[in-house]
Scaffold this active site. Structure first.
Site, PDB file in Angstrom:
ATOM      1  N   GLY A 209       0.831  -1.205   0.000  1.00 22.89           N
ATOM      2  CA  GLY A 209       0.000   0.000   0.000  1.00 22.89           C
ATOM      3  C   GLY A 209       0.856   1.242   0.000  1.00 22.89           C
ATOM      4  O   GLY A 209       2.062   1.178  -0.250  1.00 22.89           O
ATOM      5  N   ASN A 210       0.241   2.362   0.266  1.00 19.47           N
ATOM      6  CA  ASN A 210       1.015   3.597   0.398  1.00 19.47           C
ATOM      7  C   ASN A 210       0.329   4.505   1.410  1.00 19.47           C
ATOM      8  O   ASN A 210      -0.737   4.181   1.932  1.00 19.47           O
ATOM      9  CB  ASN A 210       1.207   4.272  -0.959  1.00 19.47           C
ATOM     10  CG  ASN A 210      -0.114   4.666  -1.584  1.00 19.47           C
ATOM     11  OD1 ASN A 210      -0.848   5.486  -1.052  1.00 19.47           O
ATOM     12  ND2 ASN A 210      -0.426   4.050  -2.720  1.00 19.47           N
ATOM     13  N   ARG A 211       0.943   5.644   1.695  1.00 20.49           N
ATOM     14  CA  ARG A 211       0.492   6.462   2.818  1.00 20.49           C
ATOM     15  C   ARG A 211      -0.546   7.515   2.444  1.00 20.49           C
ATOM     16  O   ARG A 211      -0.856   8.395   3.235  1.00 20.49           O
ATOM     17  CB  ARG A 211       1.701   7.134   3.463  1.00 20.49           C
ATOM     18  CG  ARG A 211       2.659   6.104   4.032  1.00 20.49           C
ATOM     19  CD  ARG A 211       3.874   6.762   4.614  1.00 20.49           C
ATOM     20  NE  ARG A 211       3.522   7.659   5.717  1.00 20.49           N
ATOM     21  CZ  ARG A 211       4.383   8.488   6.293  1.00 20.49           C
ATOM     22  NH1 ARG A 211       5.617   8.538   5.862  1.00 20.49           N
ATOM     23  NH2 ARG A 211       3.995   9.253   7.282  1.00 20.49           N
ATOM     24  N   SER A 212      -1.106   7.439   1.248  1.00 28.50           N
ATOM     25  CA  SER A 212      -2.114   8.429   0.867  1.00 28.50           C
ATOM     26  C   SER A 212      -3.355   8.285   1.751  1.00 28.50           C
ATOM     27  O   SER A 212      -3.864   7.183   1.947  1.00 28.50           O
ATOM     28  CB  SER A 212      -2.517   8.221  -0.600  1.00 28.50           C
ATOM     29  OG  SER A 212      -3.628   9.022  -0.898  1.00 28.50           O
TER      30      SER A 212
END
Ligand SMILES: Cc1cc2nc3c(=O)[nH]c(=O)nc-3n(C[C@H](O)[C@H](O)[C@H](O)COP(=O)(O)O)c2cc1C
Length: 415
Positions: A209-212
């Site tokens: 995933g990512n931190r958005s």
């Protein structure tokens, strides 16, 4: 933001109870809040509740506290008037300039931004009288929020729900930050926004995933909808954000799903805003069972990655190829860091050229900036070489500036 004087008008709808949260949040934000309910509103929520939440006296009629002339003073001194909920009746009285209670008198004397958050049954909201009243209030410069859709007073559902208190107060804060942030200038425009971070499955329980957080994209969708656009929001994973009122939300998870949703909805859209953080890579194989950590097995598994399609570049290409005849503005987002080759803007300019979009919103990331926070700053680069700084402010303020740029771009393209 320093302490502001906010008048919260409450009209007599079933959603009057939600005004308590609106008042509480404004007071907690440090503002001086005066609640002005109508007679009907007091049949739903008692004056004592509003007095306790605001810490200020509550009056309804113009003949209360006569020496203080509140029917003139409250409006004159206010930095913002919020009416939540605004009933069909209250909207009609506001349009015709009535001053038969303290709230309508206040609306006549207020020279600050006025924000109406209507709530009523769908039939009342769609009645030509209400439609005309809303149009007239907007023409006079008031902000009239689109209601949310969903469960109404009885068993029925439809457009007419009061937006959540958080959402109303987001716009209240925006109008306190920037009074001219919400012109109703995007009517007739179909805007497609992507937001949030994609998840690329590794196995049934793990993902890349990512931190958005999705906050910036949601703010763009929210502001565009309240400026009159018909907005579809393709929402990947977010930090539990509430759906913006008046916006059609399509939930997706992976980059591939987001890509497919954009391909499906882009042909109708006039504007595409790619605020989502779409994974560049995904695992080549998705394990059908959870990858096990076997005892004695020292070797960690290797995850082979393959590139995902570039959704933004694909949209630009599709437009160039004539597949998106309605598309008039494509907006990209770049989260950049500087490196030994150049600073953030150097990389952003290169990205704008590479992607071929019309506008690029650039955020410097790292050191806790941009991701997961409520404030943001950056730059707005246009394909014609124009560059402007987006000064630090809430993501909603930032969204209002981005939507300003889109509106100006559409105007320029038209002219
Ligand atoms: C249970 C109940 C719920 C109501 N809910 C609404 C509503 O959500 N929206 C609305 O416009 N009117 C609603 N009404 C009608 C208003 O209360 C009525 O039009 C009243 O005159 C509004 O007065 P005001 O605008 O001065 O507050 C409701 C009435 C009742 C009895």
């Amino acid at each position: 933001m320093g302490q502001k004087r906010v008048v919260v008008g409450v009209a007599g709808g079933i959603a009057a109870y939600k005004a308590c949260t609106v008042v509480r949040q404004l007071a907690e934000a440090g503002h001086s809040v005066r609640v002005v309910p109508t007679e009907s509103a007091l049949r739903f929520v008692g004056a004592a509740t509003f007095e306790a939440l605001s810490g200020q006296p509550v009056h309804t009629g113009v003949f209360e506290d006569v020496p203080g002339v509140p029917h003139v003073a409250l409006g004159q001194q206010a930095d913002l008037v919020v009416v939540a909920p605004a009933t069909a009746d209250l909207l009609a009285r506001a349009v015709s300039g009535r001053a038969d209670d303290l709230l309508t008198a206040t609306l006549l004397t207020a020279r600050c931004p006025v924000l109406f958050a209507p709530a009523m049954h769908t039939e009342m909201w769609q009645h030509p009288a209400t439609v005309a009243n809303v149009a007239m209030l907007r023409q006079r410069g008031a902000v009239v929020l689109e209601p949310a859709s969903g469960r109404l007073t009885g068993a029925d559902t439809g457009a007419g729900r009061l937006p959540e208190a958080e959402e109303i107060n987001t716009f209240a804060a925006l109008l306190l930050e920037r009074a001219d942030a919400l012109p109703h200038d995007l009517a007739g425009q179909k805007v497609l926004v992507t937001a949030g971070g994609t998840r690329e499955p590794i196995d049934p329980v793990r993902f890349i995933g990512n931190r958005s957080s999705g906050k910036q994209g949601y703010a763009v969708a929210r502001v565009a909808a309240q400026r009159g656009a018909e907005v579809t929001l393709i929402a990947a994973h977010t930090a539990g954000l509430i759906d913006p009122a008046g916006v059609h939300v399509v939930n997706v998870s992976s980059a591939q799903q987001l890509h497919d949703a954009v391909v499906k909805h882009a042909p109708e859209a006039h504007v595409l805003v790619m605020a989502a953080a779409v994974a560049d890579f995904r695992p080549v194989r998705v394990a059908q069972a959870k990858i096990k950590k076997n005892p004695g097995d020292e070797q960690a598994p290797t995850i082979d990655l393959v590139r995902n399609e570039d959704v933004l570049a694909g949209a630009v290409r599709a437009r160039t190829d004539g597949q998106l005849p309605n598309m008039r503005a494509i907006v990209g987002f770049a989260a950049e860091t500087g490196d030994e080759n150049g600073d953030v803007l150097f990389h952003a300019r290169a990205k704008l050229r590479r992607k071929g979009c019309d506008l690029l919103v650039v955020n410097a990331v790292g050191d806790g900036r941009a991701f997961e926070v409520d404030h943001n700053d950056g730059w707005l680069l246009a394909a014609d070489g124009t560059e402007s700084a987006l000064e630090s402010g809430s993501k909603t303020l930032m969204a209002s500036r981005i939507v300003d740029a889109i509106a100006a771009f559409l105007d320029g393209a038209r002219g």
